[in-house]
Design an enzyme around this catalytic site. Structure first.
Site, PDB file in Angstrom:
ATOM      1  CG  ASN A  85      -0.198  -0.184   2.524  1.00  0.00           C
ATOM      2  OD1 ASN A  85       0.569  -1.140   2.679  1.00  0.00           O
ATOM      3  ND2 ASN A  85      -0.412   0.690   3.489  1.00  0.00           N
ATOM      4  CD  GLN A 137      -3.637  -0.438  -1.945  1.00  0.00           C
ATOM      5  OE1 GLN A 137      -3.937   0.100  -2.999  1.00  0.00           O
ATOM      6  NE2 GLN A 137      -3.976   0.080  -0.764  1.00  0.00           N
ATOM      7  CG  HIS A 170     -12.250   2.067   1.824  1.00  0.00           C
ATOM      8  ND1 HIS A 170     -11.223   2.956   1.979  1.00  0.00           N
ATOM      9  CD2 HIS A 170     -11.978   1.036   2.657  1.00  0.00           C
ATOM     10  CE1 HIS A 170     -10.358   2.498   2.864  1.00  0.00           C
ATOM     11  NE2 HIS A 170     -10.794   1.330   3.300  1.00  0.00           N
ATOM     12  CB  CYS A 220      -3.407   3.057   9.267  1.00  0.00           C
ATOM     13  SG  CYS A 220      -4.740   2.348   8.286  1.00  0.00           S
TER      14      CYS A 220
END
Length: 679
Positions: free
Chosen positions: A160, A188, A210, A335
């Site tokens: 990611n 991904q 999402h 995150c």
């Protein structure tokens, strides 16, 4: 127009997906467990979307479970595998696997899930990270050595942060004959990579909607037929008892629209087009930021991801720069972005510290079009130009020569430059090794000659001395122990306790600034050479106090109350009722240039130059409201709190900054009419 280049964090919702979600909420709202017609329609929608997912993923067999997203999918997969391992240990403790393996660059959800369930189930298995090479790919030789003792191996399809694509075929071959179950985080990969779930023998594959134009709160988990399975959610038996809880019909319908778009092939660009887009963005970045280095090889990365570092520029500086231009990027994983820590992904790849601490991720979705990429490239080039013109890049610029005190932040502390525009001379106090290269470039761009390089505190051999040596060599600085005159300013040594060193700056116009290493170096008798109204500036300033009064004994995190934050309605009322109020923009010059259309008017005083302005603000009548603003409210909050500690109680920060300012473009003219042109 916002240019959103943080698609690896999340994506906007596809218009077709929005329409499908609204339709599900408006008319197909039935509970799929109900047996009446409305419930049967909802059940038919779920079945249709699941069938589409099987076709897109190439998974005609096995479980496909709708759940809330990848984190829940990872938890379910890990629980399933570890429960099976616990049962195996009971049946045959002598041959049970003893290792749990995960890629060193995995999303934190994976190792945290492994540790959590390993402890909760009482397995006490050894959890190890699979090393990666400088290219970000797994060390297959290491994996081959440990695979015979592994019970579960967790790898990503694509990273990611860097976009590095794992060698899934190589991993599959390495695990052949191993007792290990294999989970592949495929978040991904959806819509970007063929996964060949069956052919590769992948046991578990979580997906998150999402990340590919579906809403948040919906995802999928693939479980190979025959792989162990244990529900994470028990209850009413929905999803064939695989995941209890009433199904998220709006999310499932929206994800179905995205899957249908993937099948039709009209919304999403082919791989060759995406590679072309990435090449254009890469070229724009290299043009904008000379010396830029990409942190992953293009040959093994997703065509939608670029991860890069710019010498001399922190990730925070670059994020502020891009955000001012309306370009949304991130400093790594979404995150972990708020923690402002070096990228553990790049650290695992063995990259130099400056690259791990300053990395920026740029990512776009496969629905991007030509016009979007054109505008993105134009704004990236504008960012580079703004940086050069403010002398913040490594290339030459055209900024006006600095005058006064300029504060430079680094991980190790603060560096202060005292400059005199008229004479073109300056003094550097406590140069920090992290920013010395950029500082040298800035001084040359500013056409400043360095009269002296000084250090506060007790003499010791550390990075500051090395940075000072670089500056002395670059500018042929002549050492001096006496007072230094810079135009009207005079910088003199300051008596400190013990063998500590400090310096006091006097411009003859008000309170003086005393530069010291830290608060511990300030004697309780109040620095005999200073007056009570003078300000003490610390090189070591972890809580961003900016300055303190002489003799201030409060702790670094001294409380100032929470009334310093002011929201938009309160700001409107303040400006309507108090014409003496002042608005002050503390964004840096390059941000103000790029984000001029978002400015609220008033005075521009970049945070790096605030120390020069503090005496003037403190000299204002005590009832004068000062409202500071920046991009997010963090920097303006620092200034407002600092002024309150120093005695100006009516100092405020615009809550949420310009990022949350409602209808900013429409408000500018109105506010500008109210504000005088402050000098």
């Amino acid at each position: 127009m916002e240019i959103y280049l943080d698609a690896n964090a999340t994506t906007p919702v596809l218009p077709q997906a929005q329409a499908a979600a609204l339709a599900a909420m408006a008319s197909d709202f039935g509970n799929p467990s109900s047996i009446h017609s409305t419930g049967l329609k909802a059940k038919a929608t779920i079945d249709s979307v699941r069938a589409s997912a099987r076709r897109v993923l190439g998974a005609p067999t096995g479980r496909l479970i709708f759940l809330s997203g990848a984190t829940e999918g990872i938890q379910t997969a890990v629980l399933s595998a570890l429960t099976a391992l616990k049962q195996r240990r009971k049946q045959d403790p002598g041959t049970a696997p003893s290792l749990l393996l995960y890629g060193a660059t995995e999303h934190k959800a994976v190792p945290e899930a492994l540790r959590h369930w390993n402890a909760l189930l009482g397995l006490d298995l050894t959890v190890l990270a699979i090393p990666v090479g400088p290219d970000g790919r797994h060390d297959l030789a290491w994996l081959r050595e440990h695979a015979p003792r592994a019970g579960l191996v967790c790898t990503m399809a694509a990273n990611n942060e860097t976009g590095v694509i794992s060698d899934l075929d190589g991993i599959a071959a390495t695990l052949a004959g191993s007792p290990a179950l294999w989970m592949v985080d495929s978040v991904q990969a959806l819509g970007k990579l063929p996964l060949a779930l069956l052919e590769r023998g992948i046991d578990y594959a979580p997906f998150s909607g999402h990340k590919l134009y579906a809403p948040k709160g919906i995802g999928l988990l693939y479980v190979r037929e025959g792989a162990p399975f244990m529900p994470l959610m028990a209850g009413g038996g929905q999803e064939g008892a695989a995941r209890s809880g009433t199904e998220n019909m709006a999310g499932i319908a929206a994800m179905g629209a995205v899957l249908a778009a993937l099948e039709e092939g009209r919304c999403f660009r082919p791989s060759a087009t995406l590679h072309g887009y990435r090449a254009r963005l890469a070229a724009a970045l290299e043009e904008a930021f000379p010396g830029l280095q990409f942190n992953a090889p293009a040959a093994h990365t997703l065509p939608t991801t670029l991860n890069f570092s710019v010498p001399g520029c922190s990730a925070r500086l670059l994020l502020d720069l891009f955000d001012a231009a309306g370009v949304r990027v991130s400093g790594g994983s979404a995150c972990g972005a708020s923690k402002a820590l070096p990228s553990f992904v790049l650290q695992a790849m063995g990259l130099p510290a400056w690259r791990t601490a300053s990395a920026v991720r740029l990512s776009f979705g496969p629905a991007a079009d030509e016009a979007f990429i054109d505008e993105a490239c134009a704004r990236i080039r504008a960012c580079g130009q703004a940086l050069r013109e403010s002398c913040q890049g490594l290339a030459a610029g055209s900024a006006e020569t600095a005058d006064g005190v300029v504060r430079w932040l680094a991980d190790g502390g603060c560096c202060h430059v005292v400059a005199d525009r008229r004479s073109g001379r300056c003094v550097v106090i406590d140069p920090q090794p992290e920013i010395v290269e950029r500082l040298v470039s800035w001084l040359r761009c500013q056409r400043l000659n360095v009269a002296a390089v000084l250090r506060t505190g007790a003499p010791r051999d550390d990075g500051i001395e090395a940075a000072a040596a670089i500056l002395r060599s670059a500018f042929s600085v002549i050492a001096t122990d006496g007072p230094i005159r810079l135009g009207e300013r005079r910088l003199a040594p300051l008596r400190m306790k013990g063998d500590a060193i400090g310096f006091v700056l006097d411009n003859g116009l008000g309170p003086r600034l005393a530069f010291v290493r830290d608060a511990a170096g300030v004697p309780k008798d109040g620095l005999a050479a200073l007056e009570p109204e003078d300000l003490v500036v610390c090189t070591h300033d972890p809580h961003n106090r900016l300055a303190r009064r002489v003799g201030d004994e409060h702790g670094d995190a001294g409380e100032v109350g929470d009334e310093w934050a002011i929201d938009a309605p309160a700001l409107h009322r303040l400006l309507d009722n108090e014409p003496s109020a002042r608005l002050i923009d503390v964004r840096e010059a390059y941000e103000q240039c790029l984000g001029a259309g978002l400015a609220l008017g008033g005075q521009a005083v970049p945070l790096s130059c605030v120390l020069d302005a503090l005496p003037g603000w403190l000299a204002l009548p005590a009832n004068t409201p000062l409202v500071f603003f920046c991009r997010s409210g963090n920097r303006s909050g620092q200034v407002a709190r600092a002024l309150r500690r120093l005695g100006h109680a009516r100092s405020f920060s615009l809550a949420g900054g310009l990022a949350l300012w409602p209808h900013a473009a429409q408000e500018v003219a109105t506010l500008d009419e109210r504000m005088p042109a402050w000098e």
